[in-house]
Design a protein around this motif. Structure first.
Motif, PDB file in Angstrom:
ATOM      1  N   VAL A 171       0.846  -1.201   0.000  1.00 54.52           N
ATOM      2  CA  VAL A 171       0.000   0.000   0.000  1.00 54.52           C
ATOM      3  C   VAL A 171       0.879   1.248   0.000  1.00 54.52           C
ATOM      4  O   VAL A 171       0.611   2.214  -0.722  1.00 54.52           O
ATOM      5  N   ASP A 172       1.960   1.237   0.781  1.00 52.56           N
ATOM      6  CA  ASP A 172       2.898   2.370   0.786  1.00 52.56           C
ATOM      7  C   ASP A 172       3.481   2.610  -0.602  1.00 52.56           C
ATOM      8  O   ASP A 172       3.634   3.756  -1.030  1.00 52.56           O
ATOM      9  N   LEU A 173       3.821   1.527  -1.319  1.00 53.77           N
ATOM     10  CA  LEU A 173       4.339   1.673  -2.683  1.00 53.77           C
ATOM     11  C   LEU A 173       3.305   2.335  -3.589  1.00 53.77           C
ATOM     12  O   LEU A 173       3.652   3.174  -4.429  1.00 53.77           O
ATOM     13  N   ALA A 174       2.048   1.965  -3.424  1.00 52.63           N
ATOM     14  CA  ALA A 174       0.985   2.563  -4.245  1.00 52.63           C
ATOM     15  C   ALA A 174       0.887   4.062  -3.970  1.00 52.63           C
ATOM     16  O   ALA A 174       0.774   4.866  -4.900  1.00 52.63           O
ATOM     17  N   TYR A 175       0.955   4.456  -2.696  1.00 49.30           N
ATOM     18  CA  TYR A 175       0.864   5.876  -2.348  1.00 49.30           C
ATOM     19  C   TYR A 175       2.108   6.649  -2.769  1.00 49.30           C
ATOM     20  O   TYR A 175       2.026   7.842  -3.049  1.00 49.30           O
ATOM     21  N   ALA A 176       3.251   5.973  -2.828  1.00 51.97           N
ATOM     22  CA  ALA A 176       4.480   6.643  -3.273  1.00 51.97           C
ATOM     23  C   ALA A 176       4.418   6.995  -4.749  1.00 51.97           C
ATOM     24  O   ALA A 176       5.043   7.957  -5.193  1.00 51.97           O
ATOM     25  N   GLY A 177       3.656   6.226  -5.514  1.00 52.13           N
ATOM     26  CA  GLY A 177       3.613   6.452  -6.957  1.00 52.13           C
ATOM     27  C   GLY A 177       2.343   7.093  -7.465  1.00 52.13           C
ATOM     28  O   GLY A 177       2.239   7.395  -8.652  1.00 52.13           O
ATOM     29  N   CYS A 178       1.375   7.318  -6.590  1.00 62.71           N
ATOM     30  CA  CYS A 178       0.072   7.819  -7.027  1.00 62.71           C
ATOM     31  C   CYS A 178      -0.536   8.654  -5.903  1.00 62.71           C
ATOM     32  O   CYS A 178      -0.442   8.269  -4.738  1.00 62.71           O
ATOM     33  N   GLU A 179      -1.140   9.773  -6.255  1.00 59.10           N
ATOM     34  CA  GLU A 179      -1.666  10.674  -5.220  1.00 59.10           C
ATOM     35  C   GLU A 179      -2.829  10.075  -4.444  1.00 59.10           C
ATOM     36  O   GLU A 179      -2.920  10.214  -3.232  1.00 59.10           O
ATOM     37  N   ASN A 180      -3.735   9.404  -5.100  1.00 55.70           N
ATOM     38  CA  ASN A 180      -4.906   8.875  -4.415  1.00 55.70           C
ATOM     39  C   ASN A 180      -5.249   7.484  -4.953  1.00 55.70           C
ATOM     40  O   ASN A 180      -6.286   7.304  -5.582  1.00 55.70           O
ATOM     41  N   PRO A 181      -4.380   6.502  -4.688  1.00 58.45           N
ATOM     42  CA  PRO A 181      -4.626   5.182  -5.265  1.00 58.45           C
ATOM     43  C   PRO A 181      -5.789   4.475  -4.586  1.00 58.45           C
ATOM     44  O   PRO A 181      -6.073   4.703  -3.411  1.00 58.45           O
ATOM     45  N   LYS A 182      -6.444   3.644  -5.324  1.00 62.05           N
ATOM     46  CA  LYS A 182      -7.416   2.705  -4.769  1.00 62.05           C
ATOM     47  C   LYS A 182      -6.717   1.360  -4.830  1.00 62.05           C
ATOM     48  O   LYS A 182      -6.245   0.937  -5.887  1.00 62.05           O
ATOM     49  N   ILE A 183      -6.628   0.667  -3.707  1.00 63.06           N
ATOM     50  CA  ILE A 183      -5.872  -0.575  -3.678  1.00 63.06           C
ATOM     51  C   ILE A 183      -6.423  -1.521  -2.623  1.00 63.06           C
ATOM     52  O   ILE A 183      -6.824  -1.100  -1.546  1.00 63.06           O
ATOM     53  N   ALA A 184      -6.482  -2.780  -2.982  1.00 57.90           N
ATOM     54  CA  ALA A 184      -6.820  -3.856  -2.060  1.00 57.90           C
ATOM     55  C   ALA A 184      -5.722  -4.902  -2.188  1.00 57.90           C
ATOM     56  O   ALA A 184      -5.342  -5.270  -3.297  1.00 57.90           O
ATOM     57  N   VAL A 185      -5.206  -5.366  -1.050  1.00 58.14           N
ATOM     58  CA  VAL A 185      -4.099  -6.322  -1.055  1.00 58.14           C
ATOM     59  C   VAL A 185      -4.442  -7.483  -0.122  1.00 58.14           C
ATOM     60  O   VAL A 185      -4.823  -7.263   1.022  1.00 58.14           O
ATOM     61  N   GLU A 186      -4.308  -8.685  -0.627  1.00 51.86           N
ATOM     62  CA  GLU A 186      -4.444  -9.890   0.197  1.00 51.86           C
ATOM     63  C   GLU A 186      -3.118 -10.632   0.157  1.00 51.86           C
ATOM     64  O   GLU A 186      -2.551 -10.834  -0.921  1.00 51.86           O
TER      65      GLU A 186
END
Length: 114
Positions: A22-37
């Motif tokens: 999730v941190d990687l997603a926020y580092a590359g995108c201002e407002n990412p939508k992400i779900a991780v299992e």
């Protein structure tokens, strides 16, 4: 019921891996939508990511190895589901957040008859 386990327990390792992704997603995108299992055990780390962000698989595997050590990685990344994306358009809606400091635990136990 409260889960209290050693920080090296696979569930806790999986939580740290999911948080790093999730941190990687926020580092590359201002407002990412992400779900991780993440499911980890028996030398394999299975990761399924549904996201609007563009993620680098090398960054993800580096995070997995940093947190879990030498494991086989089974990684699946797919675009976020259209229905889920539309559901979150008006604001953030989250699930599987665990129990946070300051939350009355007794309330949960009464709710679930534990």
């Amino acid at each position: 019921m409260i889960e209290k386990v050693n920080p090296c327990h696979p569930d806790k390792v999986a939580d740290r891996i999911a948080g790093a992704i999730v941190d990687l997603a926020y580092a590359g995108c201002e407002n990412p939508k992400i779900a991780v299992e993440v499911l980890i055990g028996h030398g394999t780390c299975h990761v399924i990511i549904e996201t609007s962000a563009v993620l680098d698989e090398c960054d993800i595997t580096d995070a997995i190895f940093r947190i879990a050590g030498d494991v086989d990685v089974d990684l699946v990344i797919v675009p976020q589901d259209k229905h889920l994306s539309d559901n979150q358009a008006a604001g953030f809606k989250c699930g599987d957040n665990g129990i946070f400091k300051g939350v009355v635990v007794k309330h949960f136990c009464n709710t679930f008859d534990c």
